[in-house]
Design a protein around this motif. Structure first.
Motif, PDB file in Angstrom:
ATOM      1  N   MET A 100       0.823  -1.267  -0.020  1.00  0.00           N
ATOM      2  CA  MET A 100       0.026   0.095   0.143  1.00  0.00           C
ATOM      3  C   MET A 100       1.033   1.340  -0.183  1.00  0.00           C
ATOM      4  O   MET A 100       1.738   1.463   0.735  1.00  0.00           O
ATOM      5  CB  MET A 100      -0.943  -0.074   1.236  1.00  0.00           C
ATOM      6  CG  MET A 100      -1.209   1.244   1.653  1.00  0.00           C
ATOM      7  SD  MET A 100      -2.604   1.241   2.853  1.00  0.00           S
ATOM      8  CE  MET A 100      -1.558   0.994   4.325  1.00  0.00           C
TER       9      MET A 100
ATOM     10  N   ARG B  20      -4.948  -0.469 -11.170  1.00  0.00           N
ATOM     11  CA  ARG B  20      -6.034  -0.735 -10.067  1.00  0.00           C
ATOM     12  C   ARG B  20      -7.475  -0.639 -10.691  1.00  0.00           C
ATOM     13  O   ARG B  20      -7.584  -0.008 -11.737  1.00  0.00           O
ATOM     14  CB  ARG B  20      -6.027   0.197  -9.118  1.00  0.00           C
ATOM     15  CG  ARG B  20      -4.811   0.253  -8.331  1.00  0.00           C
ATOM     16  CD  ARG B  20      -4.956   0.911  -7.059  1.00  0.00           C
ATOM     17  NE  ARG B  20      -5.903   0.469  -6.139  1.00  0.00           N
ATOM     18  CZ  ARG B  20      -5.919  -0.322  -5.240  1.00  0.00           C
ATOM     19  NH1 ARG B  20      -4.529  -0.532  -4.530  1.00  0.00           N
ATOM     20  NH2 ARG B  20      -6.699  -0.773  -4.521  1.00  0.00           N
TER      21      ARG B  20
ATOM     22  N   ASP C  51     -10.220   0.319  -9.291  1.00  0.00           N
ATOM     23  CA  ASP C  51     -10.701   1.563  -8.595  1.00  0.00           C
ATOM     24  C   ASP C  51     -10.096   3.008  -8.818  1.00  0.00           C
ATOM     25  O   ASP C  51     -10.344   3.825  -8.459  1.00  0.00           O
ATOM     26  CB  ASP C  51     -10.764   1.217  -7.120  1.00  0.00           C
ATOM     27  CG  ASP C  51      -9.407   0.925  -6.414  1.00  0.00           C
ATOM     28  OD1 ASP C  51      -8.512   1.029  -7.214  1.00  0.00           O
ATOM     29  OD2 ASP C  51      -9.439   0.889  -5.352  1.00  0.00           O
TER      30      ASP C  51
ATOM     31  N   VAL D  55       1.180  -5.442   3.701  1.00  0.00           N
ATOM     32  CA  VAL D  55      -0.002  -5.869   4.237  1.00  0.00           C
ATOM     33  C   VAL D  55      -0.875  -6.493   3.237  1.00  0.00           C
ATOM     34  O   VAL D  55      -0.919  -6.023   2.171  1.00  0.00           O
ATOM     35  CB  VAL D  55      -0.691  -4.901   4.807  1.00  0.00           C
ATOM     36  CG1 VAL D  55      -2.123  -5.522   5.611  1.00  0.00           C
ATOM     37  CG2 VAL D  55       0.044  -4.389   6.269  1.00  0.00           C
TER      38      VAL D  55
ATOM     39  N   PHE E 220      -4.653  -7.606   2.243  1.00  0.00           N
ATOM     40  CA  PHE E 220      -5.885  -7.388   2.597  1.00  0.00           C
ATOM     41  C   PHE E 220      -6.926  -7.766   1.707  1.00  0.00           C
ATOM     42  O   PHE E 220      -7.215  -9.026   1.639  1.00  0.00           O
ATOM     43  CB  PHE E 220      -6.021  -5.495   2.937  1.00  0.00           C
ATOM     44  CG  PHE E 220      -7.387  -5.226   3.674  1.00  0.00           C
ATOM     45  CD1 PHE E 220      -8.000  -6.067   4.501  1.00  0.00           C
ATOM     46  CD2 PHE E 220      -7.428  -3.867   3.612  1.00  0.00           C
ATOM     47  CE1 PHE E 220      -9.206  -5.512   5.240  1.00  0.00           C
ATOM     48  CE2 PHE E 220      -8.754  -3.317   4.230  1.00  0.00           C
ATOM     49  CZ  PHE E 220      -9.421  -4.208   5.109  1.00  0.00           C
ATOM     50  N   THR E 221      -7.462  -6.828   1.105  1.00  0.00           N
ATOM     51  CA  THR E 221      -8.584  -7.426   0.033  1.00  0.00           C
ATOM     52  C   THR E 221      -8.203  -8.203  -1.120  1.00  0.00           C
ATOM     53  O   THR E 221      -8.866  -8.963  -1.757  1.00  0.00           O
ATOM     54  CB  THR E 221      -9.412  -6.331  -0.563  1.00  0.00           C
ATOM     55  OG1 THR E 221      -8.616  -5.422  -1.384  1.00  0.00           O
ATOM     56  CG2 THR E 221      -9.963  -5.187   0.357  1.00  0.00           C
TER      57      THR E 221
ATOM     58  N   THR F  95      -4.676  -5.039  -4.538  1.00  0.00           N
ATOM     59  CA  THR F  95      -3.712  -4.333  -4.942  1.00  0.00           C
ATOM     60  C   THR F  95      -2.688  -5.642  -5.868  1.00  0.00           C
ATOM     61  O   THR F  95      -2.031  -5.603  -6.569  1.00  0.00           O
ATOM     62  CB  THR F  95      -2.741  -3.921  -3.784  1.00  0.00           C
ATOM     63  OG1 THR F  95      -3.418  -3.043  -3.110  1.00  0.00           O
ATOM     64  CG2 THR F  95      -1.386  -3.095  -4.248  1.00  0.00           C
TER      65      THR F  95
ATOM     66  N   ARG G 194      -3.938 -10.022   6.891  1.00  0.00           N
ATOM     67  CA  ARG G 194      -4.943  -9.257   7.742  1.00  0.00           C
ATOM     68  C   ARG G 194      -6.312  -9.818   7.430  1.00  0.00           C
ATOM     69  O   ARG G 194      -7.281  -9.652   7.975  1.00  0.00           O
ATOM     70  CB  ARG G 194      -5.027  -8.032   8.050  1.00  0.00           C
ATOM     71  CG  ARG G 194      -5.060  -7.314   6.860  1.00  0.00           C
ATOM     72  CD  ARG G 194      -5.411  -5.740   6.842  1.00  0.00           C
ATOM     73  NE  ARG G 194      -6.503  -5.551   7.757  1.00  0.00           N
ATOM     74  CZ  ARG G 194      -7.318  -4.262   7.993  1.00  0.00           C
ATOM     75  NH1 ARG G 194      -6.477  -3.329   7.411  1.00  0.00           N
ATOM     76  NH2 ARG G 194      -8.309  -4.125   8.370  1.00  0.00           N
TER      77      ARG G 194
ATOM     78  N   HIS H 217      -9.989 -10.661   5.146  1.00  0.00           N
ATOM     79  CA  HIS H 217     -10.797  -9.996   4.622  1.00  0.00           C
ATOM     80  C   HIS H 217     -10.594  -9.883   2.943  1.00  0.00           C
ATOM     81  O   HIS H 217     -10.874  -8.898   2.257  1.00  0.00           O
ATOM     82  CB  HIS H 217     -10.921  -8.394   4.951  1.00  0.00           C
ATOM     83  CG  HIS H 217     -11.391  -8.282   6.405  1.00  0.00           C
ATOM     84  ND1 HIS H 217     -12.525  -8.786   7.191  1.00  0.00           N
ATOM     85  CD2 HIS H 217     -10.439  -8.165   7.451  1.00  0.00           C
ATOM     86  CE1 HIS H 217     -12.277  -8.625   8.244  1.00  0.00           C
ATOM     87  NE2 HIS H 217     -11.058  -8.109   8.579  1.00  0.00           N
TER      88      HIS H 217
ATOM     89  N   GLU I 127     -11.267  -9.949  -0.712  1.00  0.00           N
ATOM     90  CA  GLU I 127     -12.427  -9.899  -1.874  1.00  0.00           C
ATOM     91  C   GLU I 127     -12.085 -10.437  -3.026  1.00  0.00           C
ATOM     92  O   GLU I 127     -13.082 -10.615  -3.914  1.00  0.00           O
ATOM     93  CB  GLU I 127     -12.737  -8.204  -1.912  1.00  0.00           C
ATOM     94  CG  GLU I 127     -13.063  -7.973  -0.660  1.00  0.00           C
ATOM     95  CD  GLU I 127     -13.365  -6.205  -0.744  1.00  0.00           C
ATOM     96  OE1 GLU I 127     -12.990  -5.684  -1.808  1.00  0.00           O
ATOM     97  OE2 GLU I 127     -13.506  -5.620   0.044  1.00  0.00           O
TER      98      GLU I 127
ATOM     99  N   LEU J 147     -12.552  -4.999  10.177  1.00  0.00           N
ATOM    100  CA  LEU J 147     -12.563  -4.417   8.856  1.00  0.00           C
ATOM    101  C   LEU J 147     -12.107  -2.957   8.954  1.00  0.00           C
ATOM    102  O   LEU J 147     -11.325  -2.360   7.985  1.00  0.00           O
ATOM    103  CB  LEU J 147     -13.599  -4.494   8.175  1.00  0.00           C
ATOM    104  CG  LEU J 147     -14.079  -4.380   6.661  1.00  0.00           C
ATOM    105  CD1 LEU J 147     -13.162  -5.475   6.063  1.00  0.00           C
ATOM    106  CD2 LEU J 147     -15.623  -4.682   6.272  1.00  0.00           C
ATOM    107  N   ASP J 148     -12.438  -2.301  10.072  1.00  0.00           N
ATOM    108  CA  ASP J 148     -12.079  -0.763  10.150  1.00  0.00           C
ATOM    109  C   ASP J 148     -10.944  -0.251  10.819  1.00  0.00           C
ATOM    110  O   ASP J 148     -10.488   0.807  11.139  1.00  0.00           O
ATOM    111  CB  ASP J 148     -13.314  -0.245  11.014  1.00  0.00           C
ATOM    112  CG  ASP J 148     -13.545  -0.674  12.525  1.00  0.00           C
ATOM    113  OD1 ASP J 148     -13.085  -1.843  12.712  1.00  0.00           O
ATOM    114  OD2 ASP J 148     -14.303  -0.125  13.028  1.00  0.00           O
ATOM    115  N   GLU J 149     -10.117  -1.431  10.974  1.00  0.00           N
ATOM    116  CA  GLU J 149      -8.722  -1.301  11.726  1.00  0.00           C
ATOM    117  C   GLU J 149      -7.653  -1.066  10.697  1.00  0.00           C
ATOM    118  O   GLU J 149      -7.876  -1.423   9.256  1.00  0.00           O
ATOM    119  CB  GLU J 149      -8.293  -2.638  12.374  1.00  0.00           C
ATOM    120  CG  GLU J 149      -8.990  -2.666  13.840  1.00  0.00           C
ATOM    121  CD  GLU J 149      -9.015  -3.902  14.634  1.00  0.00           C
ATOM    122  OE1 GLU J 149      -8.363  -3.958  15.789  1.00  0.00           O
ATOM    123  OE2 GLU J 149      -8.770  -5.181  13.877  1.00  0.00           O
ATOM    124  N   LEU J 150      -6.649  -0.557  10.992  1.00  0.00           N
ATOM    125  CA  LEU J 150      -5.570  -0.366  10.199  1.00  0.00           C
ATOM    126  C   LEU J 150      -4.293  -1.000  10.549  1.00  0.00           C
ATOM    127  O   LEU J 150      -3.872  -0.887  11.837  1.00  0.00           O
ATOM    128  CB  LEU J 150      -5.265   1.281  10.097  1.00  0.00           C
ATOM    129  CG  LEU J 150      -4.526   1.770   8.733  1.00  0.00           C
ATOM    130  CD1 LEU J 150      -5.347   1.695   7.638  1.00  0.00           C
ATOM    131  CD2 LEU J 150      -4.233   3.042   9.061  1.00  0.00           C
ATOM    132  N   VAL J 151      -3.546  -1.528   9.656  1.00  0.00           N
ATOM    133  CA  VAL J 151      -2.348  -2.224  10.251  1.00  0.00           C
ATOM    134  C   VAL J 151      -0.990  -1.467   9.560  1.00  0.00           C
ATOM    135  O   VAL J 151      -0.853  -1.156   8.258  1.00  0.00           O
ATOM    136  CB  VAL J 151      -2.228  -3.805   9.424  1.00  0.00           C
ATOM    137  CG1 VAL J 151      -0.842  -4.346   9.933  1.00  0.00           C
ATOM    138  CG2 VAL J 151      -3.300  -4.501  10.369  1.00  0.00           C
TER     139      VAL J 151
END
Lengths: 336, 189
Positions: free
Chosen positions: B1, B88, B90, B119, B121-122, B125, B150, B152, B154, B170-174
């Motif tokens: 990220m 991407r 998006d 990290v 995540f979805t 990336t 982490r 989650h 998709e 979901l709403d946390e950040l690493v």
């Protein structure tokens, strides 16, 4: 750092509208695209499904092709419009023409017109983003951006490393028909906003009537005095129709006093470069040998033009608004 | 990220507040050493390997990893960096700024690419990165190494080498750095 660009501009109509931060950010963005242009497959899917139309009401080779190449490198679809062969030949007005195109769902219109202000006018009529690709004697903003990008590269070469943010300390002389040149107008604004020292050199008949408000360090008719001090000499194309307008006594006299001859080029500083927006009149404003020498960055300018125009198209089609919806968790989620 | 993406996503002025440190600097280094050995084990050496760090977060761990691999193998393992922002799905939904230019001087055809990110995540990336890699040649295989998984997801993407599996909300950040891994929230200061 919040971006200076996001959501601020929907059109690129003149350099005068851009703040220093925005210029810096556009150039930094162009760095990313310059890398894409150098790849074995120089194409990214970023603007897939978007349409870029070039509307040129005046002749052009490089600007039009450069914009179309830039759009294709970003996977956008391109359309091109020229007056001959269109309904404008039947007398359709500019407004009707652009509104028709707009109704087809075009995202960006790249407009070149012989009248100053035409792209501004078009921007008022259409939903699409408008890029000024040269309007009369007013401005040619993407040319100025690519010139700044090229000079930034020169500074990077000299220092050996990444390109600097701006052009502080760089001395540039713009030589030739400053009065009728939209390139000169945009370049003076962009170069000085980025901290370069700009000198204008032109015969009195080709110097603007008033230089009030021009952010320049000096203006004169003596090229020889400046040649040894400049980091870059920017030669403007001598528009030969000026000859017939009685603004110049003779081509040969112009070439002798204002042309960059081999002899003058020899007196330039170590590492100093020569720029020209093209098309060149070899033997008039620039000696054929100088145009093909190490100092000339003309083909580099053309190459950089594609990267810079990719940055402009990308920037205009980037979603507006800065941060995504500040829904808890979503902003972060969108990142991965 | 990309760090800048993160910063831009926080144009609303919110800041990261760490709640717990889940790995310290020594843990991160140990995990990378383990991953280096796993990579060598899986590929029976370093022949034909190219390590690619994903901008911006994946670049420091990738650099570290390539150093370890080169040390173990006794010769330089090729390294590159990749910015997948332009690939991407998006781009049109949110501001994306390609920040750092991609540096990938190797033709990837026939190579085994070890893609490194901080990290996972979805998985979006990584999907973009796979598309981007394809433009640099047809790799024989692409393997994914991440410092933190982490959850989650998709998309159907899974890592080959993981520093640490970290269950998150979901709403946390690493946040991952050389100094360690922290978990926390975005808060309005």
């Amino acid at each position: 750092m919040t971006s200076a660009l996001v959501g601020v501009r929907r059109h690129l109509l003149s350099i005068a509208d851009l703040k220093r931060d925005e210029l810096i950010e556009l150039l930094a963005l162009a760095d990313s695209f310059a890398e894409v242009v150098d790849r074995p497959i120089p194409k990214v899917p970023t603007l897939r499904g978007r349409t870029v139309a070039t509307l040129f009401f005046e002749a052009s080779t490089r600007t039009r092709l450069s914009f179309e190449t830039a759009a294709k490198r970003l996977s956008a679809d391109t359309m091109s419009f020229s007056v001959s062969g269109s309904s404008m030949a039947k007398g359709e007005s500019l407004r009707d023409t652009v509104e028709t195109l707009d109704a087809m769902g075009i995202d960006v219109m790249v407009v070149r017109h012989h009248s100053a202000g035409a792209p501004h006018q078009v921007a008022r009529w259409v939903r699409a983003a408008v890029v000024n690709a040269g309007d009369g004697q007013h401005e040619h903003p993407t040319q100025a951006l690519l010139d700044c990008f090229t000079l930034r590269e020169v500074l990077a070469e000299r220092a050996g490393g990444r390109p600097p943010e701006d052009l502080c300390g760089l001395k540039v002389a713009i030589v030739g028909d400053v009065r009728h040149s939209r390139v000169a107008r945009s370049d003076v604004l962009a170069l000085s906003a980025l901290g370069a020292e700009v000198h204008l050199v032109a015969p009195a008949t080709l110097m603007p009537c008033s230089l009030e408000g021009w952010p320049i360090v000096g203006a004169g008719a003596e090229l020889d005095a400046l040649v040894g001090e400049m980091d870059a000499i920017y030669l403007l194309r001598l528009q030969l129709e000026r000859m017939s307008a009685g603004l110049l006594p003779s081509l040969r006299e112009y070439a002798t006093r204002f042309g960059l001859s081999t002899e003058r080029a020899m007196r330039m500083k170590e590492g100093a470069v020569v720029l020209h927006p093209g098309p060149m009149n070899r033997g008039v404003e620039i000696d054929a040998a100088v145009a093909s020498s190490e100092r000339a960055r003309v083909t580099r300018q053309v190459r950089n033009g594609v990267a810079v125009r990719m940055a402009v198209l990308f920037h205009l089609l980037e979603p507006a608004g800065g941060a995504p919806a500040p829904l808890e968790g979503l902003a972060d989620r969108a990142e991965r | 990220m990309a760090t800048t993406e993160r910063r831009r996503a926080r144009a609303d002025g919110r800041v990261f507040r760490p709640r717990a440190v889940v790995m310290d600097g020594a843990d991160v280094r140990r995990a990378l050493v383990r991953i280096a050995h796993e990579v060598i084990e899986r590929n029976h050496g370093t022949e034909g390997l190219v390590v690619v760090g994903l901008h911006a977060g994946g670049v420091p761990p990738a650099r570290h990893l390539v150093g370890l691999l080169s040390e173990i193998a006794g010769h330089e393992v090729p390294f590159g960096t990749l910015d997948a922002a332009l690939y991407r799905d998006d781009v049109t939904l949110r501001p994306v700024l390609p920040q750092a230019a991609t540096h990938l001087d190797h033709d990837l055809t026939g190579k085994v690419v070890v893609l490194v990110d901080d990290v996972l995540f979805t998985g979006r990336t990584v999907r973009a990165a796979l598309d981007a890699l394809a433009d640099f040649g047809r790799a024989r295989a692409v393997q994914l190494a991440v410092m933190v998984d982490r959850g989650h997801r998709e998309l159907p993407i899974r890592p080959d080498f993981v520093g640490k599996n970290l269950p998150t909300r979901l709403d946390e950040l690493v946040e991952v750095s050389e100094q360690g891994v922290a978990i926390g929230d975005l808060v309005t200061p």
